[in-house]
Motif scaffolding. Structure first.
Motif, PDB file in Angstrom:
ATOM      1  N   ARG A  57       0.258  -1.652   0.060  1.00 49.89           N
ATOM      2  CA  ARG A  57       0.205   0.009  -0.520  1.00 49.89           C
ATOM      3  C   ARG A  57       1.155   1.186  -0.504  1.00 49.89           C
ATOM      4  NH1 ARG A  57      -0.914   3.460   3.672  1.00 49.89           N
ATOM      5  NH2 ARG A  57      -0.941   1.808   5.184  1.00 49.89           N
ATOM      6  N   GLU A  58       2.204   1.473   0.613  1.00 49.42           N
ATOM      7  CA  GLU A  58       2.821   2.523   1.048  1.00 49.42           C
ATOM      8  C   GLU A  58       3.703   2.471  -0.381  1.00 49.42           C
ATOM      9  OE1 GLU A  58       3.092   4.971   3.219  1.00 49.42           O
ATOM     10  OE2 GLU A  58       2.007   3.975   4.386  1.00 49.42           O
ATOM     11  N   THR A  59       4.500   1.887  -1.211  1.00 51.24           N
ATOM     12  CA  THR A  59       5.016   1.957  -2.308  1.00 51.24           C
ATOM     13  C   THR A  59       4.343   2.335  -3.567  1.00 51.24           C
ATOM     14  OG1 THR A  59       6.575   0.011  -1.309  1.00 51.24           O
ATOM     15  CG2 THR A  59       6.077   0.721  -4.034  1.00 51.24           C
ATOM     16  N   ARG A  60       2.620   2.005  -3.469  1.00 48.82           N
ATOM     17  CA  ARG A  60       1.449   2.347  -4.330  1.00 48.82           C
ATOM     18  C   ARG A  60       1.221   3.300  -3.853  1.00 48.82           C
ATOM     19  NH1 ARG A  60      -3.283   0.287  -2.438  1.00 48.82           N
ATOM     20  NH2 ARG A  60      -2.376  -1.155  -2.750  1.00 48.82           N
ATOM     21  N   GLU A  61       1.159   4.258  -3.266  1.00 49.38           N
ATOM     22  CA  GLU A  61       0.681   5.540  -2.957  1.00 49.38           C
ATOM     23  C   GLU A  61       1.577   6.406  -2.883  1.00 49.38           C
ATOM     24  OE1 GLU A  61      -2.581   4.375   1.328  1.00 49.38           O
ATOM     25  OE2 GLU A  61      -0.361   5.725   2.002  1.00 49.38           O
ATOM     26  N   GLU A  62       2.892   6.275  -2.449  1.00 48.55           N
ATOM     27  CA  GLU A  62       4.246   7.029  -2.678  1.00 48.55           C
ATOM     28  C   GLU A  62       4.464   7.180  -4.330  1.00 48.55           C
ATOM     29  OE1 GLU A  62       6.731   6.658   0.519  1.00 48.55           O
ATOM     30  OE2 GLU A  62       5.574   7.376   1.858  1.00 48.55           O
ATOM     31  N   THR A  63       4.210   6.573  -4.615  1.00 50.46           N
ATOM     32  CA  THR A  63       5.642   6.045  -6.107  1.00 50.46           C
ATOM     33  C   THR A  63       4.470   5.343  -7.034  1.00 50.46           C
ATOM     34  OG1 THR A  63       6.208   3.536  -5.678  1.00 50.46           O
ATOM     35  CG2 THR A  63       7.754   4.915  -4.724  1.00 50.46           C
ATOM     36  N   GLY A  64       3.480   5.302  -7.344  1.00 53.94           N
ATOM     37  CA  GLY A  64       2.036   4.575  -8.059  1.00 53.94           C
ATOM     38  C   GLY A  64       2.647   3.082  -8.502  1.00 53.94           C
ATOM     39  N   LEU A  65       3.682   2.409  -8.115  1.00 53.81           N
ATOM     40  CA  LEU A  65       4.024   1.496  -8.847  1.00 53.81           C
ATOM     41  C   LEU A  65       3.494  -0.075  -7.660  1.00 53.81           C
ATOM     42  CD1 LEU A  65       7.799   1.625  -8.965  1.00 53.81           C
ATOM     43  CD2 LEU A  65       6.254   1.680 -10.537  1.00 53.81           C
ATOM     44  N   GLU A  66       3.336  -1.404  -7.990  1.00 56.10           N
ATOM     45  CA  GLU A  66       2.679  -2.537  -7.288  1.00 56.10           C
ATOM     46  C   GLU A  66       3.968  -3.202  -7.028  1.00 56.10           C
ATOM     47  OE1 GLU A  66      -0.040  -2.718  -5.948  1.00 56.10           O
ATOM     48  OE2 GLU A  66      -1.211  -0.947  -6.931  1.00 56.10           O
ATOM     49  N   VAL A  67       3.971  -3.389  -5.956  1.00 61.81           N
ATOM     50  CA  VAL A  67       5.339  -4.206  -5.620  1.00 61.81           C
ATOM     51  C   VAL A  67       4.977  -5.254  -4.818  1.00 61.81           C
ATOM     52  CG1 VAL A  67       7.287  -2.422  -5.385  1.00 61.81           C
ATOM     53  CG2 VAL A  67       5.847  -3.592  -3.594  1.00 61.81           C
ATOM     54  N   GLU A  68       5.590  -7.056  -5.186  1.00 64.43           N
ATOM     55  CA  GLU A  68       5.886  -8.043  -4.169  1.00 64.43           C
ATOM     56  C   GLU A  68       6.877  -7.523  -3.242  1.00 64.43           C
ATOM     57  OE1 GLU A  68       5.219 -12.562  -4.860  1.00 64.43           O
ATOM     58  OE2 GLU A  68       6.999 -11.002  -6.396  1.00 64.43           O
ATOM     59  N   PRO A  69       6.759  -7.962  -2.064  1.00 67.01           N
ATOM     60  CA  PRO A  69       7.377  -8.247  -1.021  1.00 67.01           C
ATOM     61  C   PRO A  69       8.540  -9.488  -0.674  1.00 67.01           C
ATOM     62  CG  PRO A  69       5.433  -7.259  -0.188  1.00 67.01           C
ATOM     63  CD  PRO A  69       4.990  -7.590  -0.985  1.00 67.01           C
ATOM     64  N   VAL A  70       9.964  -9.523  -0.940  1.00 67.79           N
ATOM     65  CA  VAL A  70      10.813 -10.393  -1.543  1.00 67.79           C
ATOM     66  C   VAL A  70      10.938 -11.537   0.145  1.00 67.79           C
ATOM     67  CG1 VAL A  70      12.915 -11.629  -2.219  1.00 67.79           C
ATOM     68  CG2 VAL A  70      11.311 -10.167  -3.427  1.00 67.79           C
ATOM     69  N   GLU A  71      11.928 -10.466   1.171  1.00 67.59           N
ATOM     70  CA  GLU A  71      11.686 -10.698   2.538  1.00 67.59           C
ATOM     71  C   GLU A  71      12.551  -9.409   3.410  1.00 67.59           C
ATOM     72  OE1 GLU A  71      16.552 -12.016   2.249  1.00 67.59           O
ATOM     73  OE2 GLU A  71      15.275 -13.592   1.595  1.00 67.59           O
ATOM     74  N   LEU A  72      12.253  -9.927   4.276  1.00 72.44           N
ATOM     75  CA  LEU A  72      12.208  -8.655   5.247  1.00 72.44           C
ATOM     76  C   LEU A  72      13.702  -8.915   4.923  1.00 72.44           C
ATOM     77  CD1 LEU A  72      11.811  -7.055   7.715  1.00 72.44           C
ATOM     78  CD2 LEU A  72      12.619  -9.154   9.447  1.00 72.44           C
ATOM     79  N   VAL A  73      14.673  -7.223   5.394  1.00 75.12           N
ATOM     80  CA  VAL A  73      16.786  -6.823   4.996  1.00 75.12           C
ATOM     81  C   VAL A  73      16.617  -6.813   6.257  1.00 75.12           C
ATOM     82  CG1 VAL A  73      17.683  -5.523   4.250  1.00 75.12           C
ATOM     83  CG2 VAL A  73      15.979  -6.499   3.072  1.00 75.12           C
ATOM     84  N   GLU A  74      15.658  -5.916   6.924  1.00 73.03           N
ATOM     85  CA  GLU A  74      16.286  -5.296   8.742  1.00 73.03           C
ATOM     86  C   GLU A  74      15.374  -4.259   9.229  1.00 73.03           C
ATOM     87  OE1 GLU A  74      19.605  -2.061  10.703  1.00 73.03           O
ATOM     88  OE2 GLU A  74      19.570  -2.411   8.392  1.00 73.03           O
ATOM     89  N   LEU A  75      15.489  -5.203  10.607  1.00 72.77           N
ATOM     90  CA  LEU A  75      14.055  -4.462  11.650  1.00 72.77           C
ATOM     91  C   LEU A  75      15.243  -3.354  12.247  1.00 72.77           C
ATOM     92  CD1 LEU A  75      11.331  -4.048  12.855  1.00 72.77           C
ATOM     93  CD2 LEU A  75      12.601  -6.365  14.118  1.00 72.77           C
ATOM     94  N   LEU A  76      14.743  -2.230  12.523  1.00 74.77           N
ATOM     95  CA  LEU A  76      15.325  -1.492  12.929  1.00 74.77           C
ATOM     96  C   LEU A  76      14.297   0.155  13.528  1.00 74.77           C
ATOM     97  CD1 LEU A  76      15.327   2.293  11.117  1.00 74.77           C
ATOM     98  CD2 LEU A  76      16.499   0.352  10.033  1.00 74.77           C
ATOM     99  N   ASP A  77      15.395   0.870  14.221  1.00 74.80           N
ATOM    100  CA  ASP A  77      14.736   1.544  15.676  1.00 74.80           C
ATOM    101  C   ASP A  77      14.983   3.542  14.633  1.00 74.80           C
ATOM    102  OD1 ASP A  77      13.352   0.782  17.463  1.00 74.80           O
ATOM    103  OD2 ASP A  77      15.354  -0.092  17.638  1.00 74.80           O
ATOM    104  N   ARG A  78      14.193   4.437  14.423  1.00 76.13           N
ATOM    105  CA  ARG A  78      14.610   5.317  14.198  1.00 76.13           C
ATOM    106  C   ARG A  78      14.453   6.686  15.378  1.00 76.13           C
ATOM    107  NH1 ARG A  78      16.993   7.600   8.999  1.00 76.13           N
ATOM    108  NH2 ARG A  78      16.849   6.605   7.281  1.00 76.13           N
ATOM    109  N   ILE A  79      14.783   7.253  16.079  1.00 82.27           N
ATOM    110  CA  ILE A  79      14.979   8.071  16.530  1.00 82.27           C
ATOM    111  C   ILE A  79      15.612   9.355  16.255  1.00 82.27           C
ATOM    112  CG2 ILE A  79      14.673   8.338  19.470  1.00 82.27           C
ATOM    113  CD1 ILE A  79      15.127   5.126  19.642  1.00 82.27           C
TER     114      ILE A  79
END
Length: 152
Positions: A57-79
């Motif tokens: 959803r977020e990718t479509r809203e920001e870029t117009g592209l339809e994507v398929e998630p392949v795998e998790l790259v990283e889980l991180l904190d942004r503080i």
């Protein structure tokens, strides 16, 4: 309504590292945090939404592209702290994604979108990159290359 600035608890978000034809898609942030910086597409998950659904959803809203998630790259904190207080706190799941359709166009809170070559984030480019964004892009690039070799 979520309180993004000075939140009472961390907010959960997703990011899409889209590797396509030897390039990675970036968006220029149109609002805070990190307004004006180039980063990977993404945003907050909605209540009841699965992480993979939020990435799409977020990718479509920001870029117009339809994507398929392949795998998790990283889980991180942004503080982001300001004067000793936590102004923004996100926990972000960044996914390697592949393009499956759509038409590229900046939308939602993206000021601009563009494909970048690997050399652009590994050099002194005119684009402004956050070090965490570079780390995540590089990890996704390496994994994408590995998956491409395995599929041959």
């Amino acid at each position: 309504m979520l309180q993004r600035e000075y939140p009472l608890a961390p907010l959960v978000g997703v990011g899409a590292v889209i590797v396509h034809e030897g390039r990675v898609l970036l968006v220029q942030r149109g609002r805070e945090p990190m307004k004006g910086k180039w980063t990977i597409p993404g945003g907050l998950i909605e209540v009841g939404e699965m992480l993979h659904e939020a990435v799409v959803r977020e990718t479509r809203e920001e870029t117009g592209l339809e994507v398929e998630p392949v795998e998790l790259v990283e889980l991180l904190d942004r503080i982001h702290r300001e004067e000793g207080r936590v102004r923004y706190h996100y926990v972000i799941a960044d996914y390697l994604c592949r393009v499956v359709g759509g038409q590229l166009a900046a939308g939602d809170d993206a000021a601009a979108v563009r494909w970048v070559e690997r050399a652009e984030w590994n050099s002194h480019s005119a684009l402004v990159f956050d070090p965490i964004t570079v780390r995540v892009m590089e990890a996704a690039w390496q994994r994408s290359t590995q998956l491409h070799k395995e599929s041959r």
